[in-house]
Design an enzyme around this catalytic site. Structure first.
Site, PDB file in Angstrom:
ATOM      1  N   SER A 233       0.838  -1.194   0.000  1.00 29.08           N
ATOM      2  CA  SER A 233       0.000   0.000   0.000  1.00 29.08           C
ATOM      3  C   SER A 233       0.879   1.253   0.000  1.00 29.08           C
ATOM      4  O   SER A 233       1.694   1.433  -0.901  1.00 29.08           O
ATOM      5  CB  SER A 233      -0.964  -0.042   1.188  1.00 29.08           C
ATOM      6  OG  SER A 233      -1.972   0.922   1.060  1.00 29.08           O
ATOM      7  N   GLU A 356      -9.746  -4.895  -3.585  1.00 28.35           N
ATOM      8  CA  GLU A 356      -8.971  -3.960  -2.771  1.00 28.35           C
ATOM      9  C   GLU A 356      -9.864  -3.043  -1.937  1.00 28.35           C
ATOM     10  O   GLU A 356      -9.697  -2.894  -0.730  1.00 28.35           O
ATOM     11  CB  GLU A 356      -8.082  -3.089  -3.678  1.00 28.35           C
ATOM     12  CG  GLU A 356      -6.985  -3.827  -4.420  1.00 28.35           C
ATOM     13  CD  GLU A 356      -5.709  -3.992  -3.610  1.00 28.35           C
ATOM     14  OE1 GLU A 356      -5.724  -3.715  -2.400  1.00 28.35           O
ATOM     15  OE2 GLU A 356      -4.707  -4.416  -4.197  1.00 28.35           O
ATOM     16  N   HIS A 454      -8.029  -5.402   0.423  1.00 20.87           N
ATOM     17  CA  HIS A 454      -6.743  -4.757   0.647  1.00 20.87           C
ATOM     18  C   HIS A 454      -6.148  -5.259   1.963  1.00 20.87           C
ATOM     19  O   HIS A 454      -6.844  -5.379   2.971  1.00 20.87           O
ATOM     20  CB  HIS A 454      -6.984  -3.246   0.712  1.00 20.87           C
ATOM     21  CG  HIS A 454      -5.753  -2.398   0.696  1.00 20.87           C
ATOM     22  ND1 HIS A 454      -4.889  -2.365  -0.377  1.00 20.87           N
ATOM     23  CD2 HIS A 454      -5.266  -1.517   1.604  1.00 20.87           C
ATOM     24  CE1 HIS A 454      -3.917  -1.498  -0.119  1.00 20.87           C
ATOM     25  NE2 HIS A 454      -4.119  -0.987   1.077  1.00 20.87           N
TER      26      HIS A 454
END
Length: 546
Positions: A233, A356, A454
């Protein structure tokens, strides 16, 4: 997958160190096996390393020598707040490196971490520029090195979190592992443009840490010419940004692993960032950065909550603080830095999770009752006049899809998947090495609403589910499937770090992403290599491309 997770756990628990889980799967005579067998082990209860800055005394944990809270830059306090990282002074005598340093200041409320659990833990302090090292032995073995940069939306996280412990990688892959703390939130990402100086203080911290690793890691048994920089990320964004660094001497890293990099972010210019900083100063009720330097850091962090309200935009991932194109530390989108200059020669492993955006939106009550008209308005921001066509494509791809499902898939594509695919496409077109993956295994937690969200791949990458007991999003995973996939993923990351190739036995052949095949490894309960996995969506987003 044919790996037997129980055998892997027995190897660990019986004290077979230095990569038994990974190295035992390699062919007889593999160089990595020979190196592991020859390497002496950490058995001194108080390992000591002599650095140019001074002596460090670490601790042995689980058969590994661990050095915690090692300073790599001067504390960014007082006049150094909102200044680039500065060298740390040397010290006399032996410095204790048996306890983690403080985490960077960040919002924190015990037990209020959501699906991930808390992604940061006290103590917090501005004096946070430290790193941690795990090594099988502080010797001259020249092991491959993994440097991990944590994510956290640019506002949370720490290199000392148990989630990111370097233990499994160091032991299973015979690697030296480094995790890094760096400035977050307002202290790391605000831009003031003082005297023409740059911003991105987070970047200067990470760059200082990488230079420290390059200059010192040989003393911990690592190879400064074989460094892999990895992150997830916001940490993956950092990895791409650091690819453009032009150091004197040897390159800072040789390989890059980018897990869910948010390369679709619109990075503000200096003028745009100054507007955001002005809003922040208004919240603090101070006139300028000089006055803000006198404000205690807890007040700086507390202002983050109002910054969320001032910067949020419906249908977009909330990011109150962002990097800046300051023309000093960063002059373009980080994805471009992996296409030319020093970044072009870096070997890249890049990927995303299938859903995600579900992490931020699936459980968000503000989005529970979104309508098709609302989502269509958001789709127009991406597709313009083709919004109706795009909405239908997303809706048809997920039978029974609600408007929220369409919105989440679009956000995930805009921010993560499509920019990652674009980077793989462009590197492949230039003949630069790149491997791609998509993590598909859904979690049954929260009645399956998160799907393959995610961050879900993280415990599989580290293969350390025991360190994630506080994370509700892992509840209900089948242990056999979970551990089998973790063995495959963790082994692939180790292989890539060691050799630049993620293939290992037993797993399907993972070919490079090339324009003719566009091979992408689908990581799921059944792992398979799929050609042009994102092809339909790539053509939808770029109808004039191939």
């Amino acid at each position: 997958m044919t790996d037997d997770p129980s055998r892997r756990k027995v190897l660990r628990n019986s004290g077979v160190l230095a990569g038994a889980a990974f190295l035992s799967g390699l062919p007889a005579g593999h160089p990595a096996q020979a190196q592991a067998q020859a390497a002496p082990r950490a058995n001194d209860p108080s390992p000591v390393v002599d650095l140019p800055a001074g002596r460090l005394r670490g601790v042995v944990e689980g058969g590994l020598a661990v050095f915690k809270g090692v300073p790599y830059a001067a504390p960014p306090v007082g006049a150094l707040r909102w200044r680039p990282a500065q060298p740390h002074p040397a010290w006399q005598g032996t410095r204790d490196a048996t306890a983690f340093g403080a985490s960077a200041p960040q919002p924190y409320q015990e037990g209020a971490g959501g699906p991930l659990g808390n992604h940061g833990a006290p103590p917090f302090s501005e004096d946070c520029l430290t790193l941690n090292v795990w090594t099988p032995a502080a010797d001259a073995a020249k092991r491959p090195v993994l440097v991990w940069i944590h994510g956290g939306g640019f506002i949370s996280g720490s290199g000392s979190l148990p989630n990111y412990s370097g233990e499994t990688f160091a032991r299973d892959g015979d690697l030296v592992v480094v995790t890094v703390n760096y400035r977050l939130g307002p202290l790391g990402y605000l831009y003031f443009g003082e005297d023409g100086a740059g911003g991105n203080f987070w970047f200067t911290d990470q760059l200082a840490a990488l230079r420290w690793v390059r200059d010192n890691i040989a003393r911990f048994g690592g190879d400064p010419d074989n460094i892999t920089l990895a992150g997830q990320s916001g940490g993956a964004f950092s990895v791409a940004a650091l690819a453009g660094a032009r150091p004197t001497g040897r390159p800072l890293f040789r390989r890059a692993i980018l897990q869910s990099p948010p390369l679709g972010l619109q990075i503000p210019t200096r003028a745009e960032s100054l507007q955001r900083s002005a809003a922040y100063l208004e919240i603090l009720k101070v006139r300028d950065v000089a006055a803000a330097r006198a404000v205690p850091w807890p007040q700086l962090v507390a202002a983050t909550f109002e910054m969320f309200g001032r910067t949020e935009q419906w249908g977009y991932w909330s990011t109150p603080y962002l990097p800046v194109i300051d023309e000093v530390t960063l002059n373009r989108n980080p994805a471009d830095l992996l296409l030319s200059g020093p970044g072009a020669d870096i070997e890249v492993l890049i990927g995303w999770t299938r859903e995600e955006a579900n992490l931020a939106f699936a459980l968000n009550r503000a989005y529970a009752d979104v309508t098709k008209d609302q989502v269509l308005a958001r789709v127009r921001n991406t597709f313009g006049a083709r919004a109706g066509e795009a909405y239908t494509a997303y809706e048809e791809a997920r039978p029974g899809a609600r408007p929220l499902d369409v919105l989440m898939d679009l956000i995930g594509d805009d921010l993560f998947r499509m920019p990652a695919v674009s980077l793989a496409e462009r590197r492949a077109a230039r003949g630069r090495p790149v491997w791609a993956y998509q993590f598909d295994l859904p979690t049954p937690a929260y009645d399956g609403q998160l799907a393959a969200a995610h961050c879900l791949e993280l415990p599989f990458v580290f293969d350390n589910f025991d360190k994630w007991s506080q994370a509700p999003f892992l509840a209900g995973l089948n242990p056999r499937v979970r551990d089998g996939l973790a063995s495959t993923v963790h082994g692939s990351w180790i292989s890539f770090i060691r050799t630049g190739d993620p293939n290992h036995a037993p797993m399907p052949k993972w070919a490079r992403y090339e324009r003719g095949t566009r091979t992408t490894m689908r990581l799921d309960s059944v792992t398979s290599a799929v050609d042009d996995l994102a092809g339909y969506w790539r053509r939808l987003h770029q109808p004039t491309g191939r």
